[in-house]
Each structure stands twice: as C-alpha cells, then as structure tokens.
Design an enzyme around this catalytic site. Structure first.
Site, PDB file in Angstrom:
ATOM      1  N   GLY A 136      39.419  26.590 -17.814  1.00  0.00           N
ATOM      2  CA  GLY A 136      39.593  25.261 -18.383  1.00  0.00           C
ATOM      3  C   GLY A 136      40.279  24.326 -17.402  1.00  0.00           C
ATOM      4  O   GLY A 136      41.159  23.551 -17.765  1.00  0.00           O
ATOM      5  N   ALA A 137      39.840  24.394 -16.133  1.00  0.00           N
ATOM      6  CA  ALA A 137      40.548  23.671 -15.072  1.00  0.00           C
ATOM      7  C   ALA A 137      39.972  22.287 -14.791  1.00  0.00           C
ATOM      8  O   ALA A 137      40.527  21.557 -13.971  1.00  0.00           O
ATOM      9  CB  ALA A 137      40.526  24.490 -13.782  1.00  0.00           C
ATOM     10  N   GLY A 171      42.400  17.876 -18.395  1.00  0.00           N
ATOM     11  CA  GLY A 171      43.709  18.058 -19.016  1.00  0.00           C
ATOM     12  C   GLY A 171      44.711  18.795 -18.167  1.00  0.00           C
ATOM     13  O   GLY A 171      44.772  18.662 -16.941  1.00  0.00           O
ATOM     14  N   GLY A 229      44.953  21.935 -17.393  1.00  0.00           N
ATOM     15  CA  GLY A 229      44.394  22.900 -16.445  1.00  0.00           C
ATOM     16  C   GLY A 229      44.104  22.269 -15.097  1.00  0.00           C
ATOM     17  O   GLY A 229      44.335  22.873 -14.041  1.00  0.00           O
ATOM     18  N   SER A 266      50.204  28.027 -28.117  1.00  0.00           N
ATOM     19  CA  SER A 266      50.640  26.805 -28.795  1.00  0.00           C
ATOM     20  C   SER A 266      51.758  27.135 -29.769  1.00  0.00           C
ATOM     21  O   SER A 266      51.884  28.267 -30.234  1.00  0.00           O
ATOM     22  CB  SER A 266      49.458  26.203 -29.568  1.00  0.00           C
ATOM     23  N   TYR A 304      42.468  27.369 -35.437  1.00  0.00           N
ATOM     24  CA  TYR A 304      43.163  27.122 -34.170  1.00  0.00           C
ATOM     25  C   TYR A 304      44.497  27.877 -34.131  1.00  0.00           C
ATOM     26  O   TYR A 304      44.796  28.587 -33.160  1.00  0.00           O
ATOM     27  CB  TYR A 304      43.402  25.615 -33.999  1.00  0.00           C
TER      28      TYR A 304
END
Length: 268
Positions: A9-10, A13, A15, A138, A161
């Site tokens: 997920g780079a 955001g 990442g 999270s 989530y």
C-alpha cells in the site's frame, strides 16, 4: 550493502510517505500498490533521492495475487530486512463485499493478505535478521465473533474494518511468540487518528491528523533502536498501549490462527 524493505500500500497515503522516507535514508525499496502509474512515479521519486526502488503491482483481494507478489519479492531479493504490512481498505462501501476467494473483503485485504504474505516471506526475513515486521493496524478494534467471522449474518463496514484490524494484532502477538530467538521482531500500531488519506476521505470523515504523524509512528517501529528486543506489542502512535482484550486471549488467537492457516493454505 543497502537494507531492503517492502511496503504494501505504498502508492498513496501514509505508505507513500514511509516508503519515501526509507528510500531517502538509503534503503532499497520494494513498493507495492495496485496503480502502476502511481507506483512508477513513486519509484522515480525514490531514485531521484539517490536510492533504488522497484514497483510490484498486486491486488491483495486475491490470495493468488498475494502469492505472485511474494514470488516477485523472492526474484528481487534473497533477504528482506523490513516488511511493513500497510495496505488496507476502510469502512466505506455499499454493503458486504467479498474477495476473489469468497472471503469478506476487509478481513481478506486488511488481515488475511498480510498473514499470507508474511508467511511466504518469512524465510527472507529470517535470512536478514535482525529484521522487523510492522503491521499497520488501528485503534478501531472490535472482538471477532468466531461463529460469524465473515459477517455473513449481520454486516456493517465499521464492524468489518474493526474486526480485521484486531485480527492483525492477534496475529502480531502470536507471530512474535513463534519468532522468539530468531532475531525477527514484529509489532503492530495505530499510526494516527483519521489521517488526511484517501481512505479517511472516502469514509466521509474530516481528517484530524497529518499523514506525517502516522509515518513517524510507523518508522519508529521499523527502524528505531528503541524498539530493539521489543516484540508482540501494540502501539498507539508512538507509545506502547493495550489493544482490545481479545488480543490477549490465547484461545481466540488459536482459533484465528487455525482458521487463517486453513483459508490461506499455509503449512506452519
């Protein structure tokens, strides 16, 4: 020899900020995402800053794609000093969705993909010891209902989530115990509350904190000497904290591990 890191997920955001910071610090970067154009732009930015980078495309909603990603990592390097499982999807969406393998989508992407990728890459991570694994979780956590793990009976995006994020922490604690004495440490964290990211904006939430704050927290677990010898922990931003009580329930962790090994087809 430059150390090698993989950040999932780079391309967006937090990442992206983490990947650029590590690249600027001289790390050889393997950067994962779904969007090739954004990925190649990130590679250019890292290389312009003087390091080397490779973009690896994969859709983590498919376990076959996770395995293919692991194959690409193995082709790129024979040792992995750092794995940051950062890719994830938030609470937004219209009703219950499933992955390519038929699993509830948030469980599949936020948790199961990282579980499988970690086990696929453990030989490379052990070869680089002392090495680290960081699971980006999270503070939004909810106990897993083992009679309805995939939320088939009653679904909400928030519950999906929060359960997927707690699953990451259960996995972190279990894996740390499994890796004792190996020189590999694994920790999880809540990087920051409602950072200014695409995920947060899609959920219709007004951002409360900067992406850079979350990146600093992730980088602490990734590279700080203060974390040496500390494993199986959960951090709230920069500080060690207590996760949802289910994380410390050995029977819950055993159930999740058994299910995850079965779903991911891992022999551990």
């Amino acid at each position: 020899m430059a150390k090698t890191a993989l950040v999932t997920g780079a391309t967006d955001g937090v990442g992206r900020v983490v990947a650029k910071a590590l690249g600027k610090d001289g790390w050889r970067m393997l950067v994962h995402g779904r969007d090739r154009r954004r990925g190649e732009t990130l590679v250019e930015e890292i290389e312009q800053a003087g390091s080397s980078a490779t973009f690896l495309a994969a859709d983590l909603a498919s376990l076959a794609e996770v395995r293919r990603l692991a194959d690409e990592v193995r082709r790129a390097t024979d040792r992995l000093d750092l794995l940051i499982n950062n890719a994830g999807i938030g609470t937004a969406g219209n009703g219950r969705q499933t992955s390519a393998d038929g699993h509830e989508l948030r469980f599949a992407v936020n948790y199961l993909a990282g579980f499988l990728l970690t086990y696929e890459l453990l030989p490379l991570i052990k070869a680089a010891a002392p090495s680290r694994i960081v699971n980006v979780s999270s503070a939004g956590q909810q106990a897993i209902d083992f009679s309805d793990v995939m939320l088939a009976r009653s679904y909400s995006g928030v519950a999906a989530y929060c359960r997927s994020k707690l699953a990451q922490i259960l996995f972190t604690i279990d894996l740390a115990r499994e890796l004792e004495g190996s020189g590999v440490i694994v920790n999880a964290l809540h990087p920051s509350t409602y950072m200014n990211t695409t995920m947060v904006r899609r959920a219709g939430v007004s951002p409360m904190s900067k992406v850079e704050t979350g990146a600093e927290a992730i980088l602490q677990l990734a590279v700080s000497p203060k974390i040496e010898g500390k494993s199986g922990l959960y951090f709230n931003v920069m500080n060690e904290a207590r996760a949802n009580s289910q994380a410390y329930d050995a029977e819950a962790r055993r159930k999740l591990r058994t299910l995850s090994l079965e779903l991911a087809g891992v022999k551990a």
